[in-house]
Design an enzyme around this catalytic site. Structure first.
Site: not given
Ligand code: GTP
Ligand code: MG
Length: 230
Positions: A72, A99, A166, A182
């Site tokens: 991320k 995550d 994750e 998405h």
């Protein structure tokens, strides 16, 4: 550890806290945080790639079609922390955001998703801390995937850090659905029209029936192969 904040982020109601934070120290601590997640990701990726290659060598078939990973970004971590009212300290981020390191595994068949879960969960240095089985129990919008949050130890020069990763495991068909959903979700900024939501739900049902059909067909062909070689 000091009450470190992420670089450039100030708690609005606590200017005295800002004054005490050394921005260089905070930056360094955040860089170390990201580094440990990168190593955790590398460790789990190695495990997944070993399974994939071993299957290909020994069994001539791999339950894993594709593996991808991502860390991320700092910006997304901050956004998520703010959304979750998570204090902007390294300790809270570690505890509340699971995550930062993410791996997505796509498989041909539903049975393979559970096989991969069992193979990873059974490894001595992996601790499964959460499982969400959206295959057995899809989300109301139709989303299907098997999610694991795992912890792995990362051995550094002077310490061992436990890092969360994750892992999303799903079939190719589920992955196709999720990636289109998405895009639609973002295109409409979360306000997807009802008619489209209904069509996505229908498409998710089609994904389930396609997955079942392909697994059955493959099973029949495998049986034929077994009969003809015996
Ligand atoms: P997040 O705070 O978004 O991470 O959700 P969560 O902590 O409740 O976890 P959950 O297991 O529901 O979702 C984790 C991740 O799964 C998300 O970040 C997405 O990558 C994926 N995901 C979950 N729900 C959906 C969905 O409805 N559509 C799509 N395309 N992806 C989803
Ligand atoms: Mg998430």
């Amino acid at each position: 550890m000091p009450n470190s904040q992420l670089p450039g982020i100030h708690l609005p109601s606590a200017s005295n806290v800002v004054a005490r934070v050394d921005p260089f120290e905070a930056r360094d601590e955040f860089a170390r945080l990201m580094m440990s997640y990168k190593f955790g990701l590398d460790e789990v990726m190695t495990k997944v790639n070993i399974l994939k290659e071993e299957f290909t060598y020994i069994h001539d078939y791999s339950p894993i079609e594709h593996v991808g990973s991502r860390l991320k970004s700092a910006e997304s971590i901050l956004k998520k922390a703010q959304r979750k009212n998570c204090p902007l300290t390294v300790e809270h981020i570690r505890a509340q955001i699971s995550d930062i390191a993410g791996i997505r595994i796509t498989c041909s068949f539903v049975a393979d998703t559970y096989l991969i879960r069992d193979m990873l969960a059974g490894q001595d240095d992996i601790t499964v801390i959460d499982v969400k089985d959206y295959i057995a129990d899809p989300k109301p919008n139709g989303y299907q995937s098997l999610h694991l949050i795992v912890e792995v130890p990362v051995f550094m020069s002077d310490r061992v850090e436990t890092v969360r990763v994750e892992i999303q495991i799903r079939t190719v068909a589920m992955d196709f659905w999720a990636s289109v959903e998405h895009k639609i979700y973002y295109k409409y900024d979360g306000e997807v029209p009802d008619s489209l939501l209904a069509e996505l739900k229908e498409a998710a049902i089609a994904v389930t029936s396609l997955d079942m059909k392909m697994e059955r067909l493959y099973g029949e062909v495998a049986k034929l192969g077994g009969e003809s070689s015996s």
